[in-house]
Design an enzyme around this catalytic site. Structure first.
Site, PDB file in Angstrom:
ATOM      1  CG  HIS A  47       6.309   1.727   3.762  1.00  0.00           C
ATOM      2  ND1 HIS A  47       5.388   1.528   4.760  1.00  0.00           N
ATOM      3  CD2 HIS A  47       6.638   3.042   3.797  1.00  0.00           C
ATOM      4  CE1 HIS A  47       5.162   2.678   5.367  1.00  0.00           C
ATOM      5  NE2 HIS A  47       5.907   3.618   4.804  1.00  0.00           N
ATOM      6  CG  ASP A  89       5.464   7.324   5.460  1.00  0.00           C
ATOM      7  OD1 ASP A  89       5.797   6.135   5.664  1.00  0.00           O
ATOM      8  OD2 ASP A  89       4.869   8.006   6.309  1.00  0.00           O
TER       9      ASP A  89
END
Length: 122
Positions: A47, A89
C-alpha cells in the site's frame, strides 16, 4: 482519504482499523522500515509503495468515490489522483481480508525499534 480507507477496511475485515492495523508490524500506519513481519504487514508495505507511485497529488487526503456491489469495492470517478488512490486502498483492504487467518495479535502494536532488517525497495 484516510477515513474512506478506514471504512473500506472495516467492510472487508470486520475489524476496527485504527485498533487493528494503525500500528501493526513494521509498515502499517505512519512510515515503515525493515522487512514486513507477515502477510498483513506486507499488505501495508505494498500500500505504501502504491501511494509512492501516485504523483502530483497527496493520496492520503484526496477524497474519492467508491461503492460496494455484491461485497466488492468499485472505485468510481475520473480524476487520476482519486481513482488511483481508491485502487491503492481497495487492494490493501482486500489484502487485509485475504490474510485475516494469519493476522497476529503480537504485531498489533509492534514497536518499530524491532524493524531492523534491511528495508526492501518497492
Amino acid at each position: 482519504h484516510l477515513l474512506q480507507f478506514r471504512k473500506m477496511i472495516k467492510k472487508m475485515t470486520g475489524k476496527e482499523p485504527i485498533v487493528s492495523y494503525a500500528f501493526y508490524g513494521c509498515y502499517c500506519g505512519k512510515g515503515g522500515r525493515g522487512k514486513p513481519k507477515d502477510a498483513t504487514d506486507r499488505c501495508c508495505f505494498v500500500h505504501d509503495c502504491c501511494y509512492e507511485k501516485v504523483t502530483g497529488c497527496d493520496p492520503k487526503w484526496s477524497y474519492y468515490t467508491y461503492s460496494l456491489e455484491d461485497g466488492d469495492i468499485v472505485c468510481e470517478g475520473d480524476p487520476y489522483c482519486t481513482k488511483v488512490k481508491c485502487e491503492c486502498d481497495k487492494k490493501a483492504a482486500i489484502c487485509f481480508r485475504d490474510n485475516l487467518k494469519t493476522y497476529k495479535n503480537r504485531y498489533m502494536t509492534f514497536p518499530d525499534i524491532f524493524c531492523t532488517d534491511p528495508t526492501e525497495g518497492c
